[in-house]
Design an enzyme around this catalytic site. Structure first.
Site, PDB file in Angstrom:
ATOM      1  N   TYR A  31      -5.782 -10.022   9.608  1.00  0.00           N
ATOM      2  CA  TYR A  31      -6.856  -9.874   8.525  1.00  0.00           C
ATOM      3  C   TYR A  31      -7.860 -10.281   8.910  1.00  0.00           C
ATOM      4  CZ  TYR A  31      -2.519  -8.727   5.663  1.00  0.00           C
ATOM      5  OH  TYR A  31      -0.894  -8.432   5.274  1.00  0.00           O
ATOM      6  N   HIS A  76      -8.201  -3.570  -1.768  1.00  0.00           N
ATOM      7  CA  HIS A  76      -7.876  -3.503  -0.083  1.00  0.00           C
ATOM      8  C   HIS A  76      -6.518  -2.227  -0.063  1.00  0.00           C
ATOM      9  CE1 HIS A  76      -6.116  -5.860   3.080  1.00  0.00           C
ATOM     10  NE2 HIS A  76      -4.902  -5.007   2.791  1.00  0.00           N
ATOM     11  N   GLU A  77      -5.781  -2.089  -1.208  1.00  0.00           N
ATOM     12  CA  GLU A  77      -4.651  -1.464  -0.915  1.00  0.00           C
ATOM     13  C   GLU A  77      -5.090   0.472  -0.989  1.00  0.00           C
ATOM     14  OE1 GLU A  77      -2.181  -3.291   0.065  1.00  0.00           O
ATOM     15  OE2 GLU A  77      -2.205  -5.010  -0.979  1.00  0.00           O
ATOM     16  N   HIS A 113      -5.722   1.084   2.846  1.00  0.00           N
ATOM     17  CA  HIS A 113      -4.765   1.885   2.999  1.00  0.00           C
ATOM     18  C   HIS A 113      -4.870   3.215   3.360  1.00  0.00           C
ATOM     19  CE1 HIS A 113      -3.235  -1.856   5.137  1.00  0.00           C
ATOM     20  NE2 HIS A 113      -3.133  -2.632   4.212  1.00  0.00           N
ATOM     21  N   GLU A 122       0.934  -1.023  -0.306  1.00  0.00           N
ATOM     22  CA  GLU A 122      -0.088  -0.266  -0.423  1.00  0.00           C
ATOM     23  C   GLU A 122       0.748   1.626   0.006  1.00  0.00           C
ATOM     24  OE1 GLU A 122       0.300  -1.610   4.137  1.00  0.00           O
ATOM     25  OE2 GLU A 122       0.301  -2.383   2.367  1.00  0.00           O
ATOM     26  N   GLU A 132      -4.523  -3.970   9.495  1.00  0.00           N
ATOM     27  CA  GLU A 132      -4.845  -4.897   9.007  1.00  0.00           C
ATOM     28  C   GLU A 132      -6.274  -4.868   8.484  1.00  0.00           C
ATOM     29  OE1 GLU A 132      -3.314  -5.141   6.023  1.00  0.00           O
ATOM     30  OE2 GLU A 132      -1.605  -5.162   5.948  1.00  0.00           O
ATOM     31  N   ASP A 157       8.301 -10.994   9.524  1.00  0.00           N
ATOM     32  CA  ASP A 157       7.669 -11.889   8.506  1.00  0.00           C
ATOM     33  C   ASP A 157       7.771 -13.702   8.806  1.00  0.00           C
ATOM     34  OD1 ASP A 157       7.951 -10.116   7.236  1.00  0.00           O
ATOM     35  OD2 ASP A 157      10.307 -11.065   6.568  1.00  0.00           O
TER      36      ASP A 157
END
Length: 619
Positions: free
Chosen positions: A399, A311-312, A315, A287, A334, A391
């Protein structure tokens, strides 16, 4: 030292950088960048200042006014997660100039040779700085608690062009004034001859709104573009039809922006441009403000890839405007964005499409509970991540559980009231970084008594899925789930039942098939509907994951082909895990290791690390 973030050396007693001026020389033959970073503080500082670095060479730190050295030290041994601690000893300084070089081990940068690009003629480089990788591009306080404005000068070969998460200012010839301005003479090498050599150009950018460092982004390559709306331009390599296909796929972006503004308030970032990256990009989308990065796998030919764009875009309000203070509160980014995305999809594509989206997410959330059954800490919204690589524990929990929490609040107080609450929340905290407690305090202050109706502690600090979470209901959703449950009875969906299905319908169907099926059933399903050959990677990978779960070796060739042509971690994780986990035979593990050895150089460093963590756990 009082850490501000478990993933940063930044000290809470030190001032936070307000502005960074970057000058970057891109050396494609060595896959490195030589750069300078001018860091500005809000007021003069006397004493230590802690910065994050990873795989950087720090040549000198200077007073930008006098170019006299400022003392600094680096931790002797890099932390395997945090990197190297850079401590600068300031003496009443309000700014400092750091001369540095990146290395080939930068975890944020992927340098692509011409054969690894679509065009096959010029090299390419791009960044992925989330979650804690900006520190491998330039020294900084690499925590979302720090919001910075920045300017940048990128010196690149003239055949290439650059884009950034910033406003483009100019493309021009390099000058010796650039070198003097940023103190390059102190590198101890003749950088001026490099900076001003023939065949180079400088691209200038400026980001005037404060962003967290993980939203710093650039890409340099042979790029073309198409305008698809008054605020949106699509960039990509022009070869192989990618650019034209992307322009068609994302033609409806302006309508999504308008719906987002109606729901959540003014779009604050001026432009919403899109860059389609090479297949190695490790995420579906990133994003970055003003310049969203996208995987080419979202170009599906039926505009359904616009969901990733939604979705992006979401953001732009939740994540970019209001940011989690650190990764332990990642759901604030998220969960809110997943909720906002589905509201935009509902407004643009209808309630059925949004419900399918929710249903796929619901199934994914339940699968994550199984994945984390041995470490339920990461099924919480508010997590403890000291000593944890973000990560490695990245999942759908923030989410989908975050979405479910917000959806629960909406059901409790009603959509009109919740919409007003969201607009007030965004207006109150825009351009700030907050934590879960700040959100809960705001919620209780603006929705009096909410804690009596919803167990806020269970939702934010409890493990698993709360009992008042909600599986979506719609005729289409129920029909697909019902058809999936009949699979073990030997009934496949008829062709007339799936005639109108697109990728999402098939994805939901595959996700809801019984956990254990016979290989003959998988072969029969594919013989009828050719799912293993789908151009929609969501469908293809869901099918291949099913095939691996029942040890159907007929599809190992297709698995290998898929893992060699895309680097999106959403696809790498289930396929590599399917090859090596549980009762996987030794030959399957050997196959997976050989496949990774062949494909590794085509993956982004972040993706490489994720696959290696899967191997370390299961091999």
């Amino acid at each position: 030292m009082a850490p501000i973030d478990p993933h940063s050396f930044t000290d809470s007693t030190h001032p936070l950088t307000t502005h960074i001026s970057l000058s970057l020389y891109f050396d494609f033959p060595s896959s490195t960048i030589r750069g300078s970073a001018l860091l500005s503080l809000p007021s003069p500082r006397a004493g230590p200042l802690s910065l994050d670095t990873r795989s950087l060479s720090i040549h000198q730190i200077l007073d930008p006014l006098t170019l006299t050295p400022i003392p600094f030290s680096l931790s002797a041994t890099p932390d395997p997660i945090l990197g190297t601690h850079l401590t600068v000893s300031l003496s009443n300084h309000s700014s400092l100039l750091i001369l540095f070089s990146t290395s080939q081990d930068s975890s944020a940068l992927q340098w692509l040779t011409p054969p690894q690009t679509f065009n096959k003629t010029h090299p390419y480089v791009y960044t992925q700085c989330q979650a804690i990788h900006a520190r491998s591009v330039f020294p900084c306080q690499d925590t979302p608690a720090a919001r910075i404005c920045y300017s940048a000068k990128l010196n690149i070969p003239h055949q290439l062009s650059a884009v950034m998460s910033a406003r483009h200012v100019d493309r021009r010839q390099p000058t010796s004034g650039d070198v003097k301005e940023f103190g390059y003479g102190n590198f101890g090498i003749n950088i001026e001859s490099h900076w001003c050599e023939a065949g180079r150009v400088v691209e200038e950018f400026v980001m005037e709104q404060p962003i967290p460092p993980y939203l710093f982004a650039f890409a340099v390559g042979q790029l073309g573009f198409r305008d698809v709306g008054p605020r949106t331009r699509v960039y990509a390599e022009a070869a192989a039809g990618v650019l034209d296909a992307a322009a068609i796929e994302f033609a409806g972006t302006e309508e999504m922006i308008r719906q987002g503004e109606r729901l959540f308030g003014e779009y604050e970032w001026e432009r919403f441009d899109l860059l389609v990256l090479p297949p190695s990009f490790p995420y579906g989308g990133m994003e970055n403000p003003r310049m969203v990065f996208l995987t080419p796998t979202v170009i599906k030919g039926d505009s359904s890839g616009a969901q990733v764009v939604a979705h992006e875009l979401a953001h732009s309000w939740t994540g970019n405007l209001i940011t989690n203070k650190n990764n332990e509160h990642f759901w604030l980014n998220e969960g809110f964005t997943t909720y906002a995305e589905r509201r935009i999809i509902e407004a643009v594509q209808g309630e059925d499409r949004a419900t399918l989206n929710i249903g796929i997410g619901w199934r994914g959330l339940n699968k994550e509970m199984e994945k984390f059954k041995d470490n339920m800490e990461f099924t919480k919204l508010k997590t403890k991540q000291e000593g944890v690589d973000p990560d490695v524990v990245y999942s759908e929990v923030p989410y989908e559980k975050g979405f479910q929490f917000l959806w629960r609040i909406e059901r409790q107080i009603g959509r009109p009231a919740f919409d007003e609450f969201l607009k007030k929340y965004i207006a109150t905290f825009k351009f700030k970084s907050i934590d879960t407690e700040t959100f809960l305090d705001f919620l209780k202050a603006n929705v009096p008594g909410i804690e009596k109706d919803i167990d806020l502690v269970t939702w934010t600090e409890g493990i698993g899925i709360p009992p008042d979470a909600y599986e979506p209901i719609s005729h289409l959703y129920r029909n697909i789930v019902s058809l999936a449950k009949e699979f073990n009875l030997g009934r496949m969906p008829r062709e007339d039942e799936v005639a109108d299905w697109r990728g999402q319908e098939w994805e939901l169907y595959l996700e809801n098939l019984p956990k254990f099926v016979e290989a003959s059933q998988v072969l029969g399903l594919d013989a009828r509907y050719r799912l293993s050959e789908s151009k929609d990677y969501e469908v293809k990978v869901a099918f291949l994951e099913l095939a691996l779960s029942c040890k159907c070796r007929d599809y190992y060739g297709e698995v290998e082909k898929t893992l060699k042509e895309v680097g999106r971690m959403k696809y790498l994780r289930p396929l590599y895990r399917g090859l090596v986990q549980g009762t996987g035979k030794e030959e399957e593990k050997i196959f997976a290791k050989r496949l990774f050895a062949d494909a590794r150089d085509g993956y982004h460093p972040i993706a490489q690390g994720v696959v290696e963590s899967i191997f370390s756990k299961h091999i």
